[in-house]
Design an enzyme around this catalytic site. Structure first.
Site, short mmCIF file in Angstrom:
data_model
loop_
_atom_site.label_atom_id
_atom_site.label_comp_id
_atom_site.label_asym_id
_atom_site.label_seq_id
_atom_site.Cartn_x
_atom_site.Cartn_y
_atom_site.Cartn_z
N LYS A 151 2.76 2.11 2.31
CA LYS A 151 2.68 2.69 3.65
C LYS A 151 3.75 2.03 4.51
O LYS A 151 3.98 0.84 4.42
CB LYS A 151 1.31 2.37 4.27
CG LYS A 151 0.22 3.39 3.98
CD LYS A 151 -1.00 3.13 4.89
CE LYS A 151 -1.92 4.32 4.89
NZ LYS A 151 -3.04 4.17 5.82
N LYS A 167 0.83 -1.21 0.00
CA LYS A 167 0.00 0.00 0.00
C LYS A 167 0.86 1.26 0.00
O LYS A 167 0.39 2.35 0.22
CB LYS A 167 -0.91 0.03 1.23
CG LYS A 167 -1.99 -1.01 1.26
CD LYS A 167 -3.10 -0.65 2.26
CE LYS A 167 -2.71 -0.79 3.67
NZ LYS A 167 -3.84 -0.57 4.61
N1 C2G Z 1 -10.44 6.85 9.15
C1 C2G Z 1 -11.47 7.74 9.47
N2 C2G Z 1 -11.17 9.01 9.80
C2 C2G Z 1 -9.87 9.43 9.84
C3 C2G Z 1 -8.83 8.53 9.54
C4 C2G Z 1 -9.14 7.23 9.19
O1 C2G Z 1 -12.66 7.36 9.44
N3 C2G Z 1 -9.62 10.73 10.18
C5 C2G Z 1 -10.81 5.47 8.78
C6 C2G Z 1 -10.41 5.14 7.35
O2 C2G Z 1 -11.40 5.62 6.44
C7 C2G Z 1 -10.37 3.60 7.39
C8 C2G Z 1 -9.92 3.33 8.84
O3 C2G Z 1 -10.11 4.56 9.59
O4 C2G Z 1 -11.68 3.07 7.21
C9 C2G Z 1 -8.46 2.93 8.92
O5 C2G Z 1 -7.69 3.93 8.28
P1 C2G Z 1 -6.21 3.53 7.78
O6 C2G Z 1 -5.48 2.88 8.88
O7 C2G Z 1 -5.63 4.72 7.09
O8 C2G Z 1 -6.56 2.39 6.72
P2 C2G Z 1 -6.21 2.36 5.16
O9 C2G Z 1 -4.78 2.61 4.95
O10 C2G Z 1 -7.22 3.21 4.49
O11 C2G Z 1 -6.41 0.79 4.84
O12 C2G Z 1 -8.07 -2.92 2.46
C10 C2G Z 1 -8.39 -1.67 3.03
C11 C2G Z 1 -7.15 -0.99 3.56
O13 C2G Z 1 -6.44 -1.85 4.44
C12 C2G Z 1 -7.56 0.28 4.29
#
Ligand code: C2G
Length: 132
Positions: A46, A44
């Site tokens: 990341k 990803k």
């Molecule tokens: N999130 C949120 N508000 C934020 C930050 C994050 O609602 N201010 C939500 C994201 O939309 C996601 C969850 O928290 O649903 C986790 O965010 P991340 O750890 O950034 O996940 P991500 O990298 O988007 O990975 O297969 C799907 C991926 O693994 C999602």
């Protein structure tokens, strides 16, 4: 029992993540979180600050979370939903529409992201403090 699942990295856990987990849990009775492994995070583009094991331990301590499983790839969602008997798949709406293909095996819900906080913002703010 209504089962909910959500996916993410959940690095540097913050109140936006907690808001998501709380609302996801409120949609059912049992919340599964599939947390991205360090190897999948590399896919990803990341690099999490906390290791998979430590991010897993942190998530397992949250009252809204009932089970944590590893997310190893993009393709596992369908088999996870079927194997775990999931009723509702939840993601923040930055993923709006991306997982609609799961609608034949479960309900798909995109929840509004929490404005004003993100892991990358935390990292940038700390960098600014460091550099003065
Ligand atoms: N999130 C949120 N508000 C934020 C930050 C994050 O609602 N201010 C939500 C994201 O939309 C996601 C969850 O928290 O649903 C986790 O965010 P991340 O750890 O950034 O996940 P991500 O990298 O988007 O990975 O297969 C799907 C991926 O693994 C999602």
């Amino acid at each position: 029992m209504k089962k909910v699942i959500t996916y993410g990295t959940f690095d540097l856990l913050h109140w936006g993540h907690i808001n998501l987990l709380k609302r996801a849990k409120d949609l059912g009775d049992y919340l599964i979180v599939a947390i991205s492994t360090d190897e999948f995070n590399a896919l990803k583009d990341k690099k999490a600050y906390h290791s998979f094991e430590n991010r897993k331990m942190i998530l397992e301590s949250i009252r809204y979370v009932d089970k944590v499983i590893p997310e190893n790839n993009w393709e596992q969602k369908r088999e996870d939903v079927i194997r775990e008997g999931v009723d509702i798949f939840v993601m923040g709406d930055d993923w709006e529409g991306k997982f609609d293909d799961l609608k034949d095996v479960c309900e798909v819900v995109y929840l509004p992201r929490t404005v004003g906080i993100s892991t990358s913002q935390i990292k940038n703010d700390l960098l600014e403090v460091k550099n003065g």
